[in-house]
Design an enzyme around this catalytic site. Structure first.
Site, short mmCIF file in Angstrom:
data_model
loop_
_atom_site.label_atom_id
_atom_site.label_comp_id
_atom_site.label_asym_id
_atom_site.label_seq_id
_atom_site.Cartn_x
_atom_site.Cartn_y
_atom_site.Cartn_z
N GLU A 256 0.89 -1.16 0.00
CA GLU A 256 0.00 0.00 0.00
C GLU A 256 0.93 1.20 0.00
OE1 GLU A 256 -3.30 -0.07 0.06
OE2 GLU A 256 -3.30 -2.24 0.08
N CYS A 295 -2.90 8.51 3.67
CA CYS A 295 -2.60 7.99 2.34
C CYS A 295 -3.76 8.25 1.39
CB CYS A 295 -2.33 6.50 2.44
SG CYS A 295 -3.64 5.62 3.32
P1 NAP Z 1 8.40 4.88 4.47
O1 NAP Z 1 9.59 5.71 4.74
O2 NAP Z 1 8.36 4.15 3.19
O3 NAP Z 1 8.29 3.90 5.70
C1 NAP Z 1 7.23 2.99 5.80
C2 NAP Z 1 7.64 1.85 6.71
O4 NAP Z 1 8.68 1.11 6.08
C3 NAP Z 1 8.19 2.28 8.05
O5 NAP Z 1 7.76 1.38 9.03
C4 NAP Z 1 9.68 2.20 7.84
O6 NAP Z 1 10.38 2.04 9.03
C5 NAP Z 1 9.75 0.97 6.99
N1 NAP Z 1 10.96 0.84 6.22
C6 NAP Z 1 11.65 1.80 5.57
N2 NAP Z 1 12.72 1.26 4.96
C7 NAP Z 1 12.69 -0.06 5.22
C8 NAP Z 1 13.52 -1.15 4.86
N3 NAP Z 1 14.60 -1.00 4.10
N4 NAP Z 1 13.22 -2.38 5.33
C9 NAP Z 1 12.14 -2.58 6.10
N5 NAP Z 1 11.32 -1.57 6.47
C10 NAP Z 1 11.58 -0.33 6.03
O7 NAP Z 1 7.08 5.72 4.53
P2 NAP Z 1 6.65 6.75 5.65
O8 NAP Z 1 7.40 8.00 5.42
O9 NAP Z 1 6.70 6.13 7.00
O10 NAP Z 1 5.13 6.94 5.32
C11 NAP Z 1 4.67 7.93 4.45
C12 NAP Z 1 4.29 7.34 3.14
O11 NAP Z 1 3.42 6.24 3.34
C13 NAP Z 1 3.54 8.30 2.27
O12 NAP Z 1 4.12 8.28 1.00
C14 NAP Z 1 2.12 7.75 2.24
O13 NAP Z 1 1.41 8.01 1.05
C15 NAP Z 1 2.32 6.32 2.45
N6 NAP Z 1 1.16 5.70 3.10
C16 NAP Z 1 0.41 4.85 2.38
C17 NAP Z 1 -0.70 4.25 2.97
C18 NAP Z 1 -1.56 3.29 2.21
O14 NAP Z 1 -2.40 2.62 2.83
N7 NAP Z 1 -1.42 3.17 0.92
C19 NAP Z 1 -1.01 4.53 4.29
C20 NAP Z 1 -0.21 5.42 4.98
C21 NAP Z 1 0.89 6.00 4.37
P3 NAP Z 1 11.16 3.23 9.71
O15 NAP Z 1 10.15 4.26 10.09
O16 NAP Z 1 11.79 2.60 10.88
O17 NAP Z 1 12.13 3.74 8.70
#
Ligand code: NAP
Length: 673
Positions: A256, A295
């Site tokens: 997602e 999101c």
């Molecule tokens: P993100 O940086 O991609 O992080 C998302 C999750 O992935 C976090 O738990 C992060 O952990 C983890 N993560 C990052 N790198 C990783 C890796 N190499 N291996 C394993 N896990 C890893 O996104 P975010 O900044 O937290 O969230 C914002 C984004 O999420 C926005 O773009 C938004 O549109 C999207 N979003 C989408 C939805 C949906 O349902 N489609 C819902 C909410 C948000 P850490 O925090 O520890 O780095």
């Protein structure tokens, strides 16, 4: 150091770890680290302890546990401290309600759906059996059983409780143990919720583990029975999807990701209409709820060019009434972003969008907050100079930001929506179906969900930005290409669908449901005299016959008022290519059938609550003699209610053995527990 819950205990990671801070005060709250945690052991513990125990329960037993956890999270003693912690993520009370109460309601919805739509068994039947041999001796049924691995759930920072529970609920109901990895900046709130859930003792050991910090080498230990469900940015999704182990072992991967969701105002919904006002209100709500960190939030507000000025002004005016600041302060409508880093990211995206759009609107006085140290940010409304500029459909500002843009025609609106390359949700505002229907048809393939708003449903609408557990959440392309929730569909992602081929009797034993052609057993007495526990699938009774006379048909027609020509007018009935003569009413056949099989005295059958799959197969003519073969088809114990659901296969046959009617009768039968 925020602890992780792994291998049945709270565990502190090694090293300095990564810092996390209060979004309102900027003060450091602690650190996270999973260094030193043996990820292979975590996976093994999930599979062996969690999975084995979970799979020993039926769907209904797991649903009952979800219900208990949902109720627990809604109790005041639990909610108040969670709300207090949630404020430190920058959330207002209204935002926390979406996250915490919303998360609990996902559990309750899954509990209810599990009890209603899944059997009280460990194997679920998927669809109707397929008969594979002319003589009926060989057939197949699709069954669903839980995958025997772990469900790794990686969440974004914006909904620390809901985000965890919307993934946990379907996995748990399916029978898969979860390993939850919340985003670092708000993991403290997820950890608080997990602690409360674990302390309740409701969940079986190993069914929920929590990693506060990095996943380390967790992925290296996954295989084809495991699931990874990711929510976050498109960049991280791309990285994880391509992980070598995920690819090599065909680990089921669901993403997602981010999405530039659109709201489209129909041409007929001009400034004087209710739909125009609803559009304006929804854009403002989506920009400011959770400070736009959803999101599903509206990023692109599309309006017909002739309404562009009016729509922009109206949104700007409504935004001016929003009070921004400390989420705990009286009267504040919009709190802060989740972190200062996040604000910097949003500002970068706004700068990119500003190359093709101009900011409109005034400045904000923030209430009771330090603008530098906190993650507070004013809403930003942009007005596009040229709606076709690609940056408007590419740059996601994950904050209180939206761009208004004009479109020339329905086709142009469809093209602009599609320029987002796949989104979670779009909403359309208009009351004229001739305009709205083609628009929805044109954009549906780009979305997992489309909300159509008009004045007749607005008061009841759950809104553009609310994913509901009953409905699919996910979207194609940029939105990640995944699908979550959607009721039992989300449970099925955690199960293996297997086509099992064999004899009718063997498939009846495997599925617990009577298969066509299976051996049936004439019970000594009437099966309606047997209590739930004494009944077996396959128990059957063949009734005495009854002749259907012309007088019966005439009487039934007069009595009910159903004087359709085929029952009344012999000449007309003869002209019918289907009947070729007078026939009995289908409902007369059903009523006579009930009269043949019913057991009149008070007994274990408490009620008949409906029929399923009714078909009238062959017409019944005056003089035909019908009888019924009634067989116990499926049993579902409703634990704790004192009765269970029993479905009966009813086959009404005529004197030639032809099927006059076939259907399932649904009854409630008294049980000991
Ligand atoms: P993100 O940086 O991609 O992080 C998302 C999750 O992935 C976090 O738990 C992060 O952990 C983890 N993560 C990052 N790198 C990783 C890796 N190499 N291996 C394993 N896990 C890893 O996104 P975010 O900044 O937290 O969230 C914002 C984004 O999420 C926005 O773009 C938004 O549109 C999207 N979003 C989408 C939805 C949906 O349902 N489609 C819902 C909410 C948000 P850490 O925090 O520890 O780095």
């Amino acid at each position: 150091m925020l602890e992780s819950w792994v291998l049945g205990e709270w565990t502190r990671g090694g090293g300095d770890g990564r810092e996390y801070a209060d979004a309102v005060t900027g003060e450091t709250m602690g650190h996270l680290s999973t260094a030193g945690i043996d990820m292979e052991a975590v996976v093994r513990f999930g599979r062996e302890t969690g999975g084995t125990t979970l799979r020993s329960f039926t769907f209904h037993e797991r649903a009952a546990m979800l219900k208990e956890v949902g109720k627990l999270l809604l109790s005041d003693e639990v909610k108040s401290p969670l709300y207090a912690a949630s404020t430190r993520t920058g959330a207002t009370a209204a935002d926390s309600w979406i996250d915490i109460d919303g998360g609990a309601s996902v559990l309750l919805t899954y509990a209810s759906k599990g009890r209603k739509e899944l059997p009280n068994a460990r194997v679920a039947l998927d669809g109707e059996p397929e008969i594979l041999a002319r003589d009926g001796s060989f057939l197949a049924a699709h069954i669903l059983t839980p995958r025997t691995g772990v469900a790794v759930q990686i969440n974004a920072f914006n909904f620390p409780v809901w985000g965890m529970l919307e993934k946990f609920a379907p996995a748990f109901l399916a029978g898969m143990p979860s390993i939850v990895k919340p985003a670092s900046s708000t993991a403290f709130l997820t950890a608080n919720a997990v602690r409360v859930i674990l302390e309740s003792g409701i969940l079986p050991e190993g069914s929920l583990q929590l990693l506060c910090g990095s996943t380390g080498d967790l992925f290296n230990h996954l295989d084809g029975q495991d699931n990874v469900s990711f929510t976050g940015s498109a960049d991280t999704a791309r990285l994880l999807r391509a992980d070598e182990t995920i690819v090599r072992n065909a680990v089921r991967f669901n993403a997602e990701a981010d999405s530039l969701n659109a709201a489209v105002l129909a041409d007929s919904a001009g400034p004087e209409t209710a739909e125009f006002d609803l559009f304006v209100a929804e854009v403002v709500k989506e920009m400011t709820t959770k400070a736009g960190q959803k999101c599903t939030a509206i990023r692109r507000a599309m309006v017909p060019e002739r309404h562009l000025a009016a729509a922009t002004e109206a949104i700007e005016a409504a935004l001016a009434d929003v009070t921004v600041g400390n989420p705990a302060a009286e009267g504040v409508d919009m709190g802060t972003l989740a972190s200062v880093d996040q604000r910097a990211e949003v500002e970068r995206a706004v700068a990119a969008l500003s190359t093709a759009a101009d900011a409109v609107g005034g400045s904000w006085d923030f209430v009771d907050i330090d603008a530098e140290r906190s993650a507070v940010m004013a809403p930003v409304l942009l007005r596009a100079a040229d709606a076709n500029a690609s940056v408007l459909h590419e740059a996601e500002a994950f904050g209180p930001v939206a761009t208004v843009m004009g479109y020339k025609s329905v086709d142009h609106a469809i093209k602009l929506v599609a320029a987002g390359r796949g989104s979670l949700v779009a909403s359309v505002y208009g009351a004229d179906p001739s305009e709205v229907a083609p628009l929805v048809e044109g954009i549906a393939a780009q979305h997992g969900r489309v909300l159509v708003v008009d004045s007749t449903m607005a008061a009841a609408s759950t809104g553009h930005g609310s994913p509901l557990p009953h409905l699919v959440h996910g979207g194609p392309g940029r939105a990640g290409g995944g699908e979550e929730m959607g009721g039992i569909r989300g449970v099925e992602h955690h199960m293996q669908r297997t086509a099992v081929q064999g004899s009718p009797d063997m498939l009846t034993a495997i599925t617990g449901e009577l298969m066509p052609g299976s051996t049936i057993t004439e019970t000594k007495g009437h099966p309606f005299k047997l209590r739930f526990e004494d009944l077996d699938v396959g128990d059957s009774i063949t009734t005495e016959p009854r002749v259907v006379t012309l007088e019966d048909i005439a009487h039934f027609a007069e009595f009910t008022g159903d004087t359709f020509y085929a029952h009344m007018d012999e000449e007309a009935a003869k002209r019918s290519p289907i009947f070729g003569g007078l026939v009995a009413h289908g409902y007369l056949v059903l009523s006579f059938a009930a009269g043949l099989f019913v057991w009149p005295d008070e007994g274990p059958v408490l009620a008949n609550y409906g029929l399923d799959r009714l078909r009238f197969a062959t017409p019944t003519y005056p003089g035909d003699e019908i009888h019924v073969v009634l067989t116990c088809k499926r049993k579902t114990l409703l634990a704790g209610r004192g009765y269970g659901e029993v479905s009966w296969s009813a086959r009404v046959l005529n004197q030639n053995g032809e099927l006059a009617a076939v259907y399932d009768i649904l009854t409630m039968v008294a049980a000991d527990s």
